[in-house]
Scaffold this active site. Structure first.
Site, short mmCIF file in Angstrom:
data_model
loop_
_atom_site.label_atom_id
_atom_site.label_comp_id
_atom_site.label_asym_id
_atom_site.label_seq_id
_atom_site.Cartn_x
_atom_site.Cartn_y
_atom_site.Cartn_z
N PRO A 1 5.34 -6.49 17.75
CA PRO A 1 4.92 -5.47 16.21
C PRO A 1 6.10 -5.29 15.49
O PRO A 1 6.92 -5.79 16.06
CB PRO A 1 4.28 -4.51 16.63
N THR B 1 -6.52 9.29 8.33
CA THR B 1 -6.36 8.00 8.38
C THR B 1 -5.34 8.00 9.70
O THR B 1 -4.97 6.91 10.03
CB THR B 1 -5.79 6.87 7.18
N GLY C 1 -4.13 2.86 1.60
CA GLY C 1 -4.17 2.12 0.15
C GLY C 1 -5.01 0.91 -0.08
O GLY C 1 -4.29 -0.15 -0.75
N GLU C 2 -5.01 -0.16 1.32
CA GLU C 2 -5.73 -0.94 1.50
C GLU C 2 -7.02 -0.96 1.11
O GLU C 2 -7.29 -1.98 0.10
CB GLU C 2 -5.66 -1.23 2.81
N LEU D 1 5.39 4.89 8.69
CA LEU D 1 5.99 5.93 8.98
C LEU D 1 7.12 4.59 9.99
O LEU D 1 8.15 5.45 10.63
CB LEU D 1 4.91 6.21 10.45
N SER E 1 1.11 -1.53 -0.02
CA SER E 1 0.36 -0.08 0.29
C SER E 1 0.70 1.15 0.09
O SER E 1 0.73 2.29 -0.12
CB SER E 1 -1.06 -0.24 1.02
N HIS E 2 2.30 1.16 0.66
CA HIS E 2 3.00 2.34 0.64
C HIS E 2 4.00 2.55 -0.41
O HIS E 2 5.44 3.37 -0.63
CB HIS E 2 3.20 2.43 1.40
N ARG F 1 8.64 -8.06 9.28
CA ARG F 1 8.73 -7.52 8.36
C ARG F 1 10.50 -8.39 8.03
O ARG F 1 10.42 -8.38 7.22
CB ARG F 1 9.32 -5.85 8.50
N ALA G 1 -2.31 3.04 10.93
CA ALA G 1 -3.28 3.66 10.99
C ALA G 1 -4.70 3.79 12.44
O ALA G 1 -4.51 2.92 12.89
CB ALA G 1 -3.64 4.01 9.81
P1 NDP Z 1 -1.52 -2.68 10.16
O1 NDP Z 1 -3.10 -2.47 10.43
O2 NDP Z 1 -1.31 -3.78 8.43
O3 NDP Z 1 -0.91 -2.98 11.13
C1 NDP Z 1 -0.76 -2.26 12.14
C2 NDP Z 1 1.06 -2.86 12.79
O4 NDP Z 1 0.57 -3.99 14.33
C3 NDP Z 1 2.52 -3.48 12.19
O5 NDP Z 1 2.86 -2.53 13.34
C4 NDP Z 1 1.79 -4.83 12.71
O6 NDP Z 1 3.17 -5.56 12.86
C5 NDP Z 1 1.26 -4.87 14.03
N1 NDP Z 1 0.68 -6.24 14.08
C6 NDP Z 1 -0.20 -7.20 13.01
N2 NDP Z 1 -0.62 -8.08 12.82
C7 NDP Z 1 0.31 -8.20 14.83
C8 NDP Z 1 0.39 -9.22 16.25
N3 NDP Z 1 -0.74 -10.28 15.49
N4 NDP Z 1 0.63 -9.42 17.15
C9 NDP Z 1 1.27 -7.55 17.01
N5 NDP Z 1 1.58 -6.80 15.88
C10 NDP Z 1 0.70 -6.96 14.53
O7 NDP Z 1 -1.53 -1.10 9.55
P2 NDP Z 1 -1.73 0.01 9.47
O8 NDP Z 1 -3.51 -0.60 8.16
O9 NDP Z 1 -3.22 0.09 10.42
O10 NDP Z 1 -1.42 0.90 8.65
C11 NDP Z 1 -0.46 0.42 7.06
C12 NDP Z 1 0.04 1.78 7.03
O11 NDP Z 1 0.68 2.86 6.29
C13 NDP Z 1 1.58 2.02 8.15
O12 NDP Z 1 3.02 1.86 7.97
C14 NDP Z 1 1.28 3.80 8.30
O13 NDP Z 1 1.94 4.57 8.26
C15 NDP Z 1 1.27 4.09 6.90
N6 NDP Z 1 0.00 4.71 6.89
C16 NDP Z 1 0.17 6.17 5.86
C17 NDP Z 1 -0.31 7.39 5.82
C18 NDP Z 1 0.25 8.47 5.94
O14 NDP Z 1 -0.66 9.54 5.21
N7 NDP Z 1 1.38 8.84 5.36
C19 NDP Z 1 -2.16 7.09 6.20
C20 NDP Z 1 -2.52 6.41 6.90
C21 NDP Z 1 -1.76 5.04 7.49
P3 NDP Z 1 4.15 -6.27 11.63
O15 NDP Z 1 4.35 -5.07 10.41
O16 NDP Z 1 4.97 -7.17 11.82
O17 NDP Z 1 2.78 -7.10 11.01
#
Ligand code: NDP
Length: 334
Positions: free
Chosen positions: A303, A159, A186-187, A123, A46-47, A307, A179
């Site tokens: 978390p 978001t 993006g998702e 981020l 998504s990014h 990656r 988010a």
């Molecule tokens: P996700 O819901 O995919 O993930 C959120 C966090 O939860 C991650 O750090 C992930 O780690 C962690 N996580 C997921 N599953 C588990 C688990 N079972 N146990 C522990 N931790 C877990 O992310 P979002 O969809 O909310 O956001 C995606 C990206 O979009 C982010 O990087 C965000 O910065 C970006 N974004 C940017 C915007 C902008 O305007 N610049 C706006 C909105 C979002 P892991 O990666 O290890 O799965």
């Protein structure tokens, strides 16, 4: 969804060449391309390249300065600002992060405001860079209004993501980045591209009815995660990345500049903390005991742990990029 496997190097080259062909200078193209490449490498499509067409649209319509020369200012002993000169965020971040780390080591805590940029990115890269230098870090940014407030049905908050990183002695930093909405925008766009429904509770249609149809959510509203709790985080992030640093809130950002996922104008606040400042040298060991205790429960993970393996797999096997994304990039011409 039809995809094409690309190596990490091919992804970086495609992003760099496309940005340079459409008005980015060397430094800006390299910083943005690196950001997109690392997103693809870590499995965050998504990014990644998906955002390239939106960036080029912003360059073509004059909303973004591809030759931006960000300026670093020291505002106080522990406060810094990078004025991004109307460019995309990655170069401004690159210029500000080392001085931020230095200030945090001197004072225990320091803040960097990034202003006058277009922000689209995940981020975790910026907080990871700080944690790799032994610092704890937080980052927040707002985005255009896509998310209904608790009790409301119309887009109001962005978001609005927030990330946190904690340094580890013998391992990659613990990093979360999420988010304030159920998913990043993006998702929703990628689900639309793949013809797949969104999870329950992701959004509302234009009439305010719950829906899992990504198209209806894109024209309606996304929802905050955890109801009013996510909405309160979105509110805090709007304040921290807006009024606190003299930048726009989501409700002032107006609609996105284009429908291709291109970024809009806004700012970012990044905070860095020296964990040894309050607790002394034992702070990191104490953190390790917390992680160890947490991980004794079956089914848990830290978390960010996804990656590392994702990066290794991408390096060995390449990354599957949607053919639709590649077609949009090709259609931009040169
Ligand atoms: P996700 O819901 O995919 O993930 C959120 C966090 O939860 C991650 O750090 C992930 O780690 C962690 N996580 C997921 N599953 C588990 C688990 N079972 N146990 C522990 N931790 C877990 O992310 P979002 O969809 O909310 O956001 C995606 C990206 O979009 C982010 O990087 C965000 O910065 C970006 N974004 C940017 C915007 C902008 O305007 N610049 C706006 C909105 C979002 P892991 O990666 O290890 O799965």
């Amino acid at each position: 969804m039809q995809t094409t496997i690309m190596t990490v190097e091919e992804i970086r080259a495609l992003a760099t060449d496309t940005l340079r062909a459409h008005g980015c200078d060397e430094a800006n193209a390299a910083a943005i391309a690196e950001n997109m490449t690392q997103a693809e490498r870590a499995g965050a499509a998504s990014h990644g390249l998906f955002r390239l067409a939106g960036h080029v649209t912003n360059l073509k319509n004059g909303r973004a300065n591809g030759a931006a020369k960000p300026i670093l200012e020291k505002l106080g002993p522990a406060t810094l600002r990078v004025n991004g000169d109307g460019g995309f965020a990655p170069l401004a971040q690159k210029i500000g992060l080392d001085p931020l780390a230095e200030a945090a080591r001197e004072t225990g805590i320091a803040a960097l405001a990034i202003t006058r940029t277009m922000h689209y990115a995940a981020l975790w890269p910026e907080v990871s860079v700080l944690a790799e230098q032994g610092l704890a870090a937080m980052a927040m940014t707002s985005s255009p209004p896509f998310v209904a407030p608790a009790g409301g049905t119309k887009p109001f908050f962005g978001t609005n993501p927030m990330a946190f990183a904690w340094p580890r002695k013998d391992a990659a930093p613990m990093v979360w980045d999420q988010a304030a909405s159920v998913t990043a925008r993006g998702e929703v766009m990628l689900h639309k591209m793949a013809g797949k429904p969104m999870p329950d509770g992701s959004g509302l249609d234009a009439d305010g009815n719950p829906t899992t149809d990504p198209d209806a959510i894109l024209t309606g509203a996304q929802l905050p995660f955890g109801g009013y709790k996510g909405a309160s985080l979105a509110l805090m992030i709007d304040l921290m990345a807006g009024p606190l640093i003299g930048e726009v809130c989501s409700f002032e950002a107006g609609p996105p500049n284009n429908t291709l996922g291109g970024p809009s104008e806004g700012g970012e606040i990044i905070l860095a903390f020296d964990p040894t400042h309050f607790a002394g040298a034992g702070a990191l060991d104490h953190g390790e005991r917390l992680f160890e205790a947490l991980l004794t429960q079956e089914g848990t993970r830290l978390p960010g742990a996804r990656r590392g393996p994702a990066r290794e797999k991408s390096d060995q096997e390449g990354v599957a990029i949607a053919n639709e994304t590649l077609a949009k990039i090709q259609a931009l011409g040169s």
